[in-house]
Design a protein around this motif. Structure first.
Motif, PDB file in Angstrom:
ATOM      1  N   MET A 412       0.813  -1.215   0.000  1.00 10.58           N
ATOM      2  CA  MET A 412       0.000   0.000   0.000  1.00 10.58           C
ATOM      3  C   MET A 412       0.848   1.266   0.000  1.00 10.58           C
ATOM      4  SD  MET A 412      -3.152  -1.059  -0.043  1.00 10.58           S
ATOM      5  CE  MET A 412      -4.208   0.210   0.626  1.00 10.58           C
ATOM      6  N   SER A 413       2.064   1.192   0.557  1.00 14.75           N
ATOM      7  CA  SER A 413       2.938   2.363   0.570  1.00 14.75           C
ATOM      8  C   SER A 413       3.639   2.573  -0.766  1.00 14.75           C
ATOM      9  CB  SER A 413       3.995   2.215   1.672  1.00 14.75           C
ATOM     10  OG  SER A 413       4.834   1.105   1.405  1.00 14.75           O
ATOM     11  N   SER A 414       3.501   1.608  -1.699  1.00 15.84           N
ATOM     12  CA  SER A 414       4.164   1.683  -3.012  1.00 15.84           C
ATOM     13  C   SER A 414       5.654   1.954  -2.838  1.00 15.84           C
ATOM     14  CB  SER A 414       3.513   2.759  -3.893  1.00 15.84           C
ATOM     15  OG  SER A 414       2.126   2.584  -3.994  1.00 15.84           O
ATOM     16  N   ASP A 415       6.299   1.224  -1.948  1.00 19.85           N
ATOM     17  CA  ASP A 415       7.619   1.589  -1.444  1.00 19.85           C
ATOM     18  C   ASP A 415       8.674   1.791  -2.524  1.00 19.85           C
ATOM     19  OD1 ASP A 415       7.412  -1.321  -1.720  1.00 19.85           O
ATOM     20  OD2 ASP A 415       9.401  -1.394  -0.834  1.00 19.85           O
ATOM     21  N   TYR A 416       8.869   0.791  -3.384  1.00 15.89           N
ATOM     22  CA  TYR A 416       9.945   0.915  -4.373  1.00 15.89           C
ATOM     23  C   TYR A 416       9.601   1.953  -5.449  1.00 15.89           C
ATOM     24  CZ  TYR A 416       7.132  -1.839  -7.627  1.00 15.89           C
ATOM     25  OH  TYR A 416       6.129  -2.267  -8.459  1.00 15.89           O
ATOM     26  N   LEU A 417       8.323   2.055  -5.805  1.00 20.65           N
ATOM     27  CA  LEU A 417       7.901   3.034  -6.806  1.00 20.65           C
ATOM     28  C   LEU A 417       8.074   4.457  -6.270  1.00 20.65           C
ATOM     29  CD1 LEU A 417       4.968   2.784  -9.234  1.00 20.65           C
ATOM     30  CD2 LEU A 417       5.034   4.762  -7.721  1.00 20.65           C
ATOM     31  N   VAL A 418       7.680   4.659  -5.009  1.00 21.26           N
ATOM     32  CA  VAL A 418       7.861   5.966  -4.376  1.00 21.26           C
ATOM     33  C   VAL A 418       9.341   6.314  -4.299  1.00 21.26           C
ATOM     34  CG1 VAL A 418       7.714   7.138  -2.137  1.00 21.26           C
ATOM     35  CG2 VAL A 418       5.694   6.028  -3.102  1.00 21.26           C
ATOM     36  N   GLU A 419      10.180   5.328  -3.985  1.00 18.05           N
ATOM     37  CA  GLU A 419      11.621   5.562  -3.922  1.00 18.05           C
ATOM     38  C   GLU A 419      12.145   6.046  -5.275  1.00 18.05           C
ATOM     39  OE1 GLU A 419      14.643   3.197  -1.315  1.00 18.05           O
ATOM     40  OE2 GLU A 419      14.524   2.191  -3.263  1.00 18.05           O
ATOM     41  N   CYS A 420      11.670   5.428  -6.351  1.00 13.68           N
ATOM     42  CA  CYS A 420      12.096   5.829  -7.691  1.00 13.68           C
ATOM     43  C   CYS A 420      11.631   7.248  -8.014  1.00 13.68           C
ATOM     44  CB  CYS A 420      11.558   4.833  -8.713  1.00 13.68           C
ATOM     45  SG  CYS A 420      12.176   5.094 -10.390  1.00 13.68           S
TER      46      CYS A 420
END
Length: 731
Positions: A412-420
């Motif tokens: 739900m946090s979209s972790d890797y996408l948000v990091e990118c």
């Protein structure tokens, strides 16, 4: 451009609308692209709009070109589970299209066109069943109306089959192509007449096969790792090696000396290294000098955490419980009579998909462009917008197929996408490809939570339970609300049907190790708890495990489980003895609306179980794609056996020990049993199939081991560290 066109953009004849058959004045369908090769059609669509062209005259999910190819837009994520073919088959069935001339493309993120795009919970077919049937039936009705008008005949006398519209009485016929322009002018019906299941000609047949086998077999399928952009940089990130650790300071001097390294800077999740190539980025990261602040980090080892969980279940009071089920006389009533006690320990499990986390992003002012195997495209769109400080409508996500996920991309946090996106915003105007290595992915967390279950069962004189008490200790997957995923598969179990009292409590400890949804979620451990307890109770009562289950199902009125049990016993030759040294184990479990029964044939070889055959029976409602259902069952069993034999992520002083397949092995080809799948015929709506096959296999094997040795299984994996080492794996 006319004045009218300037006032009404819908009247503009753009190249995109011409190719895709867009809706023009009066709803006419104009098609100006003729192809002889299906890949040319896909190429034209992708060039025109990346798979998200906006609605045609036949709605957002259907495109028909002038050479007769029907293209279905897949709004879900294709993770290898084959739902793109299933969804296309639902449309093609109601449309009566020629299946051999049906193509599938993936949609971009577009809530206005497709609604919420979330692929999770084995729900793609189930949640889109009515939507896609109506889309196909409405388009079919438009062709029928067009033919009836052209031939001046009643619509009830017009027949459609395999893309041919005919009027049998007058022996007239026309193809979809012949009627395309006229059909596009018809008004789509809001509630079209749907077929009855007995009239299906495509759904439920082995004709429904994957549409992407050629690309994936030849390496032509494009994944995020394959994406290249002009002036693109590759990014890797140094994360804290401990959960809860934070960056104290870093020195990038040596990293910047690595040839190809362009930028090094801190972000919220660590230190980003950007380079011209992946190799340079990884080499640059290795050259960083970093100090981490572990003052709030998890520093314990797995053995300590396991003891902590066991103490909580036994009565330690520093974690308050909540009830997940309370019926009968209440929890304070003391047990009276014979009581059986059971305990189970389950480890953290990694997802370990073949494609690690990756994403391509570019930020240009308010506009954000993303290419990724997005699991939760709609949520990813919102998270990216928050990160880039723009609005979701300015975030365009090109959704590519993913090389596996098993829940890892559905965070739900979209972790890797948000990091990118964070990195791309810092490098505004330049495309960034973020790559996580296998070690990054394995050590990042989002694991299936470790858990401990302690169960007390009071037995009547007939050997059946009269009272149940269940204590479950497990981190929550949800930021708020009850921790229901930890007890799904236990709550309201049919095995409670003979009891007067059920006392179920869930204890939810909180600490920094990051957990997430893992294939079959809570069922991955609760099926083992309930199914292995039932076999142990049956053994104590001197009852056959199948006969013992039958009593519970009849008492509970669970006709679906009863039907699966009867078919499973018949297909697996349950009543026929096996040769010496082999035994059968049985497990039946419901997950995501689907009931799956499995019988495993097991032998003990060098003190470890070996499985040669698994017979599966599944009730998943209407079977859209039987071949794919069998494939998902086989894949689920392989996935479940990998976890049952080897799967375990451990911590030593807070550091993850299993960071690659050398330490976290998966099932080898010579260990995979023969799998037979039998589908219960049903007229009910389809239910999930991507995950339900995982849960029953571990208890089926454990029950076979119980039959062979008389020994119960109290923890998974079956093979401990020493056994895994002797099998050739370094732990």
């Amino acid at each position: 451009m006319t004045d009218q066109a300037e006032k009404n953009p819908r009247t503009l004849l753009t190249r995109r609308r011409l190719i895709l058959g867009g809706s023009l004045v009066g709803g006419a369908l104009v098609v100006g692209y003729v192809a002889t090769n299906p890949m040319q059609v896909v190429g034209a669509i992708l060039q025109a709009g990346g798979g998200d062209p906006g609605p045609s005259a036949f709605g957002p999910f259907i495109r028909i070109t002038a050479d007769g190819w029907v293209t279905i837009v897949n709004k879900q994520q294709e993770l290898g589970q084959g739902i793109h073919a299933g969804l296309a088959a639902i449309v093609a069935e109601e449309l009566d299209a020629d299946w051999d001339k049906v193509l599938v493309i993936d949609a971009r993120s577009n809530v206005r066109a497709y609604g919420v795009q979330i692929t999770a919970g084995s729900n793609s077919i189930a949640s889109n069943w009515d939507l896609m049937r109506n889309a196909g039936a409405a388009a079919r009705a438009m062709f029928v109306d067009a033919a009836a008008l052209r031939w001046d005949v009643p619509v009830d006398n017009v027949v459609v089959r395999d893309g041919i519209v005919s009027h049998p009485i007058s022996n007239r016929s026309a193809t979809f192509v012949d009627l395309l322009a006229d059909a596009s002018r018809q008004t789509p019906q809001q509630s079209p007449v749907l077929k009855q299941p007995q009239d299906f000609r495509l759904i439920g047949t082995d004709r429904v096969r994957r549409k992407d086998s050629l690309q994936k077999s030849t390496g032509a399928q494009v994944y995020t790792q394959d994406v290249q952009r002009l002036n693109m940089l590759v990014a890797v990130v140094a994360h804290s090696p401990r959960f809860g650790g934070t960056l104290a300071r870093f020195d990038a001097t040596d990293a910047l000396r690595v040839k190809g390294v362009v930028e090094v800077f801190a972000i919220e999740t660590g230190v980003a290294v950007l380079a011209e190539t992946t190799f340079a980025a990884i080499q640059g990261r290795a050259a960083l000098r970093i100090e981490w602040d572990d003052s709030e980090a998890e520093m314990r080892s797995t053995d300590e955490l396991t003891r902590y969980y066991q103490e909580i279940a036994a009565g330690r009071t520093d974690v308050e419980p909540s009830e997940f089920q309370a019926t009968g006389d209440g929890p304070e009533t003391p047990f009276d009579g014979e009581v059986a006690e059971f305990a189970f320990d389950f480890p953290y499990l990694a997802h370990a998909p073949m494609e690690t986390m990756d994403c391509v992003a570019e930020v240009n002012g308010w506009d954000v462009s993303i290419t990724s195997g997005a699991h939760l495209a709609t949520i990813d769109q919102v998270q990216a917008a928050l990160t880039a400080r723009t609005i979701p409508g300015k975030v365009n996500i090109e959704v590519l197929p993913a090389g596996g996920s098993f829940g890892r991309r559905g965070i739900m946090s979209s972790d890797y996408l948000v990091e990118c996106v964070r990195i791309a915003k810092r490098m505004e105007g330049r495309p960034i490809k973020l790559i996580w290595t296998r070690e990054d992915e394995m050590a990042s967390g989002y694991y299936r939570p470790m858990s401990h279950h302690r169960v007390w069962v009071e037995l009547g004189s007939d050997g059946f339970p009269t009272r149940w008490r269940v204590h479950t200790v497990c981190q929550s997957l949800l930021p708020v609300g009850p921790n229901f995923t930890a007890t799904e598969g236990i709550a309201n179990s049919p095995y409670f049907s003979t009891a007067t009292t059920v006392d179920g409590k869930i204890f939810t400890p909180a600490f920094p190790v990051i957990v997430g949804f893992w294939r079959s979620v809570g069922h991955s451990h609760t099926a083992m708890v309930m199914e292995h307890i039932i076999d142990q109770l049956a053994l104590g009562a001197g009852r056959d495990p199948a006969d013992y289950r039958r009593v519970f199902y009849e008492k509970a009125g669970d006709n679906r489980r009863l039907a699966v049990l009867e078919e499973l016993c018949r297909r697996a030759d349950w009543d026929k003895p096996l040769e010496a040294g082999w035994a059968r184990g049985l497990a039946i479990h419901e997950a995501f609306g689907t009931v799956v029964g499995q019988v495993a044939e097991v032998s003990m070889m060098e003190e470890r179980p070996a499985v040669r055959r698994v017979v599966s029976v599944v009730d998943c409602g209407i079977a859209v794609a039987p071949d794919q259902i069998a494939a998902q069952m086989e894949g689920g069993i392989g996935f479940g056996l990998s976890a049952a034999f080897y799967g375990e992520v451990t911590l030593r002083d807070g550091l993850v020990q299993e960071i690659n397949f050398r330490q976290y092995p998966i099932l080898r080809m010579n260990e995979m049993p023969a799998v037979e799948t039998h589908i219960i015929k049903s007229a009910n709506k389809p239910t999930g199939m991507g995950e339900p096959g995982v849960a029953p296999i571990a208890p089926a094997v454990a029950n076979a081991v119980l039959a062979l040795t008389g020994e119960a299984t109290q923890r998974l994996p079956f093979l401990n560290r020493d056994a895994r080492n002797s099998a050739g794996f370094s732990v």
